[in-house]
Design a protein around this motif. Structure first.
Motif, PDB file in Angstrom:
ATOM      1  N   ASN A  26       0.986  -1.368   0.081  1.00 44.12           N
ATOM      2  CA  ASN A  26      -0.117   0.094  -0.061  1.00 44.12           C
ATOM      3  C   ASN A  26       1.006   1.264   0.066  1.00 44.12           C
ATOM      4  O   ASN A  26       0.492   2.180  -0.669  1.00 44.12           O
ATOM      5  N   ILE A  27       1.994   1.057   0.900  1.00 39.29           N
ATOM      6  CA  ILE A  27       2.837   2.329   0.897  1.00 39.29           C
ATOM      7  C   ILE A  27       3.392   2.642  -0.656  1.00 39.29           C
ATOM      8  O   ILE A  27       3.760   3.917  -1.079  1.00 39.29           O
ATOM      9  N   LEU A  28       3.826   1.512  -0.871  1.00 38.41           N
ATOM     10  CA  LEU A  28       4.626   1.770  -2.427  1.00 38.41           C
ATOM     11  C   LEU A  28       3.442   2.252  -3.564  1.00 38.41           C
ATOM     12  O   LEU A  28       3.762   3.015  -4.441  1.00 38.41           O
ATOM     13  N   GLN A  29       2.210   1.858  -3.521  1.00 36.28           N
ATOM     14  CA  GLN A  29       1.202   2.149  -4.470  1.00 36.28           C
ATOM     15  C   GLN A  29       0.932   3.717  -3.984  1.00 36.28           C
ATOM     16  O   GLN A  29       0.785   4.397  -5.107  1.00 36.28           O
ATOM     17  N   ASN A  30       0.919   4.077  -2.793  1.00 35.76           N
ATOM     18  CA  ASN A  30       0.749   5.622  -2.553  1.00 35.76           C
ATOM     19  C   ASN A  30       1.940   6.249  -3.195  1.00 35.76           C
ATOM     20  O   ASN A  30       1.677   7.610  -3.735  1.00 35.76           O
ATOM     21  N   ARG A  64       1.620   6.504  -6.771  1.00 37.68           N
ATOM     22  CA  ARG A  64       0.647   7.849  -7.067  1.00 37.68           C
ATOM     23  C   ARG A  64       1.120   8.974  -6.949  1.00 37.68           C
ATOM     24  O   ARG A  64       0.686   9.960  -7.680  1.00 37.68           O
ATOM     25  N   GLN A  65       1.886   9.336  -5.837  1.00 28.79           N
ATOM     26  CA  GLN A  65       2.371  10.533  -5.499  1.00 28.79           C
ATOM     27  C   GLN A  65       3.357  10.727  -6.735  1.00 28.79           C
ATOM     28  O   GLN A  65       3.574  12.076  -7.120  1.00 28.79           O
ATOM     29  N   LYS A  89       4.785  13.996 -11.335  1.00 25.96           N
ATOM     30  CA  LYS A  89       4.906  14.180 -12.661  1.00 25.96           C
ATOM     31  C   LYS A  89       4.111  14.942 -13.352  1.00 25.96           C
ATOM     32  O   LYS A  89       4.408  15.936 -14.262  1.00 25.96           O
ATOM     33  N   LEU A  90       2.709  14.969 -13.136  1.00 22.62           N
ATOM     34  CA  LEU A  90       1.687  15.861 -13.990  1.00 22.62           C
ATOM     35  C   LEU A  90       1.923  17.294 -13.393  1.00 22.62           C
ATOM     36  O   LEU A  90       1.916  18.297 -14.129  1.00 22.62           O
ATOM     37  N   ASN A 134      -9.315   8.852  -9.235  1.00 24.68           N
ATOM     38  CA  ASN A 134      -8.434   8.281  -8.261  1.00 24.68           C
ATOM     39  C   ASN A 134      -8.582   7.662  -6.908  1.00 24.68           C
ATOM     40  O   ASN A 134      -8.411   6.500  -6.666  1.00 24.68           O
ATOM     41  N   LEU A 135      -9.587   8.522  -6.409  1.00 22.33           N
ATOM     42  CA  LEU A 135      -9.860   7.706  -4.997  1.00 22.33           C
ATOM     43  C   LEU A 135     -10.918   6.643  -5.360  1.00 22.33           C
ATOM     44  O   LEU A 135     -10.814   5.435  -4.462  1.00 22.33           O
TER      45      LEU A 135
END
Length: 587
Positions: free
Chosen positions: A79-83, A86-87, A92-93, A392-393
């Motif tokens: 989960n931490i790696l997924q967050n 996403r960050q 990047k955006l 995203n949510l």
């Protein structure tokens, strides 16, 4: 405080028994998204003895550095790696947006510098035109002065001409009288002394009235030179005016070319905008369909959860009730024949294993509880989120629900195994107590036993059906998500392209407006320039025509004067022939 730790097991000797289990602290959680390394610290934790050596766990410590809770770190790390991923994508955006803004600001700065240079060039042109107009005004004043001088000369020539005509009229009268005298002479008459004196005075007067033309020719030549000098000054201005007209024609052609380019690109931009609107509408339809399937899969998962709960309750009932049969029974006869020490050892092993299973199930239930709280928190954020963060949510909530279902599914099997081990332990304990001579309430001797295996088998079949349906929907949802992500990427790219084309259209419109303004200003300057030059040129042309007329008059006047002198000489000769010889000698 929550720490990331590594399980370390020290091997025990033959006498000391099992080795000591410790936790090596690796990192500490400062905030929800902030972790920092800590100095290597080892904390004793016998609760982690059931975990493998080298396993990563999340451990919560109280202020006294005592272990409060331990859980496996695999899923939380995911989960931490997924967050974190996403960050990174969000950053990047943001960086792309910042780069776009930088490019836009750079373009605007370049455009402002270009316009500033154009304004400076136009100011210099205006200053140059003002200087040229000032010179033209001065030249016009000089032309007006020359015109006055020429008009004065013309008036003087006119007066001389009138005087000359009067002298000629008088001469013609005298000539008529002379002819009359000649007639008289032919009849034998001669002029007396008084008449010859009068005739001589008249001829002298006519000779003195003859005006020399050399006094007028020199000012006339100077006037011609002045006119040609002024024309030489005006000719470069006319050439410059023609060059500016040519430049205006080229600018007008450029305006027409840019207008056509702008029209074509506006049409292309409108078509792209309509296509983007259609794709956006299709994406909304697909997103709505995805939401519908997600809601349906939530219903199926709820049904599956209810089936699992029913399955668990029946297992609990089978484990706590002796009047029900669940699975295969324990071979009591074999246990009664087994040596007592071996039976005691089996009971101890089963009891130890049951404690480990109970502790692990408890930890899994705690993690499942925390996961449920995280899902509820995400659901609350989703209810209050904006349109930009909603997708995203929603994806993050779906991932959390999948993790929850996976953890819950594994927990159901663990609970079932724990209950089965608990039943086996009770059966072994009952046999052991009877062999030790203790009284045990016999719950297995009743013949009225209920076999729950068919019920459990039916529940398991329904669970499998729900699971297959959920897996099928999950595959469809995953495909739809991939399609939505692909469409979102295409829409974002098209939106970016449309924005770039819109900026290009703005730049072309600004250039076209600037070019039209410059062309209009040039036309105004050329018209003003021509309006200033044309009157001066007309004045010079009129002045040249008047000077040419004066020159022709002077030529005619010169011819008339020469004829007049010639006639006076002839009259003198005739007069002398009419006088008597003594008078002639006297004169």
């Amino acid at each position: 405080m929550l720490y990331l730790a590594e399980v370390q097991k020290q091997k025990g000797g033959l006498l000391s028994g099992a080795g000591k289990t410790e936790l090596k602290l690796l990192a500490c959680q400062r905030t929800d998204q902030n972790w920092s390394t800590v100095s290597e610290e080892v904390i004793a934790a016998e609760d982690a003895s059931k975990l493998n050596d080298g396993a990563l766990v999340l451990v919560e410590l109280n202020p006294n550095r005592q272990v409060q809770r331990i859980q496996e770190a695999g899923r939380p790390l995911v989960n931490i790696l997924q967050n974190f991923s996403r960050q990174l994508e969000k950053f990047k955006l943001k960086e792309d947006e910042i780069d776009q803004w930088k490019q836009s600001l750079t373009f605007q700065a370049q455009e402002l510098n270009r316009r500033e240079m154009e304004m400076e060039a136009r100011l210099e042109q205006l200053q140059q035109l003002e200087d040229e107009l000032q010179q033209l005004e001065e030249q016009k004043q000089e032309v007006d002065t020359s015109r006055g001088e020429i008009e004065r000369l013309q008036g003087e020539i006119e007066r001389n001409r009138q005087e000359l005509e009067g002298a000629w009229e008088h001469l013609r009268g005298e000539q008529r009288r002379l002819e009359e005298r000649q007639e008289d002479l032919k009849q034998g008459t001669v002029l007396d002394q008084e008449q010859s004196r009068v005739m001589s005075e008249l001829l002298d007067r006519l000779s003195s009235r003859a005006v020399p033309t050399e006094t007028l020719t020199e000012p006339l030549n100077l006037a011609f030179e002045f006119v040609e000098k002024q024309q030489a000054i005006l000719t470069p201005h006319w050439e410059q005016l023609q060059q500016q007209k040519t430049a205006i024609a080229q600018q007008q052609e450029e305006v027409e070319r840019l207008s056509k380019i702008l029209s074509d690109r506006q049409n292309a931009w409108e078509q792209g905008k309509n296509s983007l609107a259609q794709q956006t509408a299709q994406l909304q339809v697909t997103t709505a369909e995805l939401t519908s399937k997600q809601e349906y899969i939530q219903i199926l998962k709820q049904q599956l959860s209810n089936q699992e709960y029913l399955y668990q309750q029946i297992h609990s009932l089978a484990a706590t009730s002796g009047g029900m049969v669940f699975g295969q029974a324990v071979d009591v006869e074999a246990l009664q024949k087994m040596p007592l020490e071996e039976l005691q050892k089996i009971v101890q092993d089963l009891q130890h294993k049951l404690e480990i299973d109970a502790s692990f199930v408890h930890d899994q239930e705690q993690e499942l509880k925390y996961k449920q709280e995280a899902i509820e928190e995400l659901q609350n954020k989703l209810n209050q989120a904006s349109d930009n963060d909603h997708i995203n949510l929603q994806l993050e909530l779906t991932d959390e629900n999948d993790l929850y279902q996976m953890l819950n599914s594994s927990l159901v099997g663990q609970r079932r195994n724990m209950l089965q081990h608990q039943k086996f332990l009770k059966q072994h304990q009952a046999v052991l107590l009877r062999r030790q001579g203790n009284t045990v309430a016999d719950q297995e001797e009743s013949n009225d036993k209920i076999n729950l295996e068919p019920i459990l088998l039916q529940i398991e079949t329904q669970r499998q059906q729900y699971s297959h349906e959920i897996q099928k929907l999950e595959r469809e949802i995953e495909q739809m998500r991939s399609g939505i992500e692909l469409n979102q990427g295409m829409i974002e790219n098209q939106t970016h392209d449309l924005e770039e084309k819109h900026q290009e259209l703005k730049a072309i419109e600004e250039n076209l407006l600037s070019l039209r303004t410059a062309t209009a200003q040039c036309c105004g300057r050329v018209n003003l320039y021509e309006e200033a030059l044309q009157p001066i040129q007309d004045s010079l042309d009129g002045l040249r025509q008047k000077l040419q007329g004066i020159g022709e008059s002077l030529d005619r006047f010169q011819e008339t004067g020469d004829s007049q002198l010639q006639a006076i000489a002839q009259l003198r000769h005739t007069l002398q022939s009419l006088l008597p010889q003594p008078e002639l000698l006297a004169s």
